[in-house]
Design an enzyme around this catalytic site. Structure first.
Site, mmCIF file in Angstrom:
data_model
loop_
_atom_site.group_PDB
_atom_site.id
_atom_site.type_symbol
_atom_site.label_atom_id
_atom_site.label_comp_id
_atom_site.label_asym_id
_atom_site.label_seq_id
_atom_site.Cartn_x
_atom_site.Cartn_y
_atom_site.Cartn_z
ATOM 1 N N ARG A 27 0.736 -1.305 -0.017
ATOM 2 C CA ARG A 27 0.152 -0.102 0.127
ATOM 3 C C ARG A 27 0.761 1.402 0.066
ATOM 4 O O ARG A 27 0.641 2.346 0.572
ATOM 5 C CB ARG A 27 -0.801 -0.008 1.236
ATOM 6 C CG ARG A 27 -2.003 -0.949 1.160
ATOM 7 C CD ARG A 27 -3.198 -0.576 2.154
ATOM 8 N NE ARG A 27 -4.048 -1.638 2.345
ATOM 9 C CZ ARG A 27 -4.118 -1.965 3.576
ATOM 10 N NH1 ARG A 27 -3.616 -1.567 4.940
ATOM 11 N NH2 ARG A 27 -5.017 -3.201 4.056
ATOM 12 N N ARG A 31 -3.395 6.673 1.142
ATOM 13 C CA ARG A 31 -3.827 7.645 1.665
ATOM 14 C C ARG A 31 -2.930 8.253 2.942
ATOM 15 O O ARG A 31 -3.434 9.399 3.358
ATOM 16 C CB ARG A 31 -5.160 6.998 2.636
ATOM 17 C CG ARG A 31 -6.287 6.837 1.616
ATOM 18 C CD ARG A 31 -7.608 6.328 2.294
ATOM 19 N NE ARG A 31 -7.499 5.205 2.836
ATOM 20 C CZ ARG A 31 -8.335 4.451 3.720
ATOM 21 N NH1 ARG A 31 -9.567 5.111 4.022
ATOM 22 N NH2 ARG A 31 -8.205 3.325 3.814
ATOM 23 N N ARG A 40 -6.939 11.454 -5.657
ATOM 24 C CA ARG A 40 -8.195 10.601 -5.257
ATOM 25 C C ARG A 40 -9.310 11.526 -5.349
ATOM 26 O O ARG A 40 -10.485 11.492 -5.981
ATOM 27 C CB ARG A 40 -8.284 9.962 -4.105
ATOM 28 C CG ARG A 40 -9.390 8.991 -4.026
ATOM 29 C CD ARG A 40 -9.145 8.202 -2.671
ATOM 30 N NE ARG A 40 -10.653 7.719 -2.348
ATOM 31 C CZ ARG A 40 -10.603 6.574 -1.317
ATOM 32 N NH1 ARG A 40 -9.676 6.028 -0.948
ATOM 33 N NH2 ARG A 40 -11.879 6.249 -1.212
ATOM 34 N N ASP A 77 -7.088 -2.790 -7.108
ATOM 35 C CA ASP A 77 -7.740 -3.337 -5.947
ATOM 36 C C ASP A 77 -7.826 -4.881 -6.113
ATOM 37 O O ASP A 77 -8.057 -5.274 -7.269
ATOM 38 C CB ASP A 77 -8.914 -2.613 -5.674
ATOM 39 C CG ASP A 77 -9.530 -2.985 -4.489
ATOM 40 O OD1 ASP A 77 -10.193 -4.179 -4.251
ATOM 41 O OD2 ASP A 77 -9.281 -2.269 -3.340
ATOM 42 N N TYR A 154 -14.724 -12.298 0.063
ATOM 43 C CA TYR A 154 -15.441 -11.284 -0.277
ATOM 44 C C TYR A 154 -16.921 -11.450 -1.190
ATOM 45 O O TYR A 154 -17.802 -10.789 -0.931
ATOM 46 C CB TYR A 154 -14.516 -10.179 -1.164
ATOM 47 C CG TYR A 154 -13.535 -9.395 -0.138
ATOM 48 C CD1 TYR A 154 -13.993 -8.448 0.660
ATOM 49 C CD2 TYR A 154 -12.118 -9.812 -0.228
ATOM 50 C CE1 TYR A 154 -12.990 -7.727 1.489
ATOM 51 C CE2 TYR A 154 -11.373 -9.017 0.434
ATOM 52 C CZ TYR A 154 -11.815 -8.045 1.333
ATOM 53 O OH TYR A 154 -10.727 -7.416 2.220
#
Length: 354
Positions: A27, A31, A40, A77, A154
């Site tokens: 990652r 963020r 973003r 992703d 998921y």
């Protein structure tokens, strides 16, 4: 393609001599970087960011412009694959990813098919090609996918889960249905990673984020067996160079030897496994990647340096180690801590390679 100016990461994965221990961070485009948040915001949403190759390229390169990292990783992703299967991926504010059409019964499972990477996932391969061009040989580019089992979690749960009640209920009540999902997923992941390699990815990583939640025998049957299929089906060479593969099961330290035996080039470890012990267990079979606790990066620079030194000392002398965090970098990490880590690893690792 342009020749690599820094191939330290690839050589470490292949257990070849290096001048220092290479580092990248899971990652690393994310963020915790203000420039990522600005991009973003411009994109309007996470999915728009991930599905626009020019923007995915921009954020992939942002951490490399800040820190002298030894590899870039495709910005994407893991849920792109089930999204391409038509399950309706969306991101609920403050809740993470969700699927509009989860896979819960025989009818749902019967509809599943591996997507065509050149059609439904073309935006990913376009991003890989664009990132490779933009990198211009600075460092290698890593492609990735979720593992078949992690994707299934998921798909069945319909999003993230604390207890995996639905997917584990299927595992024990209707293992035939889960195996069918995993067969489709294994084929999809293999084709997806090979499409990334064809587009320019120079190494690939399988993220088995939820494999570590399985019981011992279930892990081997429902996660490891399908990752073995994926690894066996991967292209091993592109552009005249080996394309190494990394397999990372979070919480998978107890299965280290079994993971090393599936044919991958490197095994990723979280922070709960001692790196020196792991090296002793696998010997020269695979390289190891990891495994600093990401929360170390909330400490001061001196502590970051000390803890990085402990990881390096644990692995010891010689090649075959790629430094990384034991999981993804937190969105709350100060960028200065990431800079301190990269600097410490590059400096402190050199005596281990002399």
């Amino acid at each position: 393609m342009t020749q690599l100016k820094n191939d330290t990461f690839l050589r470490a994965l292949l257990r070849q001599p290096t001048d220092y221990t290479p580092i990248w961070m899971m990652r690393q485009a994310g963020r915790y970087l203000p420039e990522y948040n600005a991009t973003r915001k411009r994109a309007g949403s996470f999915l728009a960011l991930a599905k626009t190759p020019a923007l995915a390229t921009e954020v992939t390169l942002q951490p490399l412009d800040r820190f002298p990292l030894d590899a870039a990783i495709l910005f994407s992703d893991i849920l792109t694959v089930p999204d391409a299967m038509g399950l309706g991926l969306y991101f609920a504010e403050g809740e993470g990813p969700k699927f509009e059409r989860p896979v819960r019964d025989e009818a749902d499972v019967a509809k599943l098919a591996a997507p065509d990477p050149g059609a439904e996932l073309r935006y990913v391969t376009d991003a890989v090609s664009e990132i490779r061009r933009a990198l211009a040989g600075r460092v290698p580019l890593i492609g990735f996918s979720g593992s078949p089992y992690t994707l299934a979690c998921y798909m069945v749960e319909g999003g993230g889960s604390d207890d995996f009640r639905l997917v584990k209920s299927m595992l024990y009540k209707r293992p035939d249905l889960l195996h069918r999902i995993l067969e489709v997923n294994a084929r999809a992941v293999t084709e997806y990673l090979n499409a990334q390699i064809a587009a320019g990815a120079q190494a690939v990583m399988i993220f088995d984020t939820w494999g570590g939640s399985l019981a011992h025998d279930a892990y081997r049957e429902f996660s490891l067996a399908y990752m073995r299929r994926v690894v066996a089906g991967l292209a091993r060479e592109a552009e005249g160079q080996r394309v190494p593969s990394i397999v990372f099961t979070k919480g998978g330290g107890q299965w280290l030897e079994a993971i090393a035996d599936i044919g991958c080039d490197a095994v990723g470890l979280d922070w709960t496994t001692d790196l020196g012990d792991a090296r002793g267990r696998v010997g020269a079979r695979v390289a190891l990647q990891g495994n600093l606790d990401p929360n170390v990066l909330f400490a001061d620079a001196e502590t970051v340096r000390r803890e990085a030194g402990k990881v390096l000392a644990s692995f010891g002398r010689g090649s075959g180690h790629v430094f990384n965090l034991g999981h993804g970098i937190s969105q709350f990490t100060p960028p200065e801590s990431a800079a301190a880590l990269v600097s410490a690893v590059h400096e402190l690792s050199r005596p281990y390679h002399a």
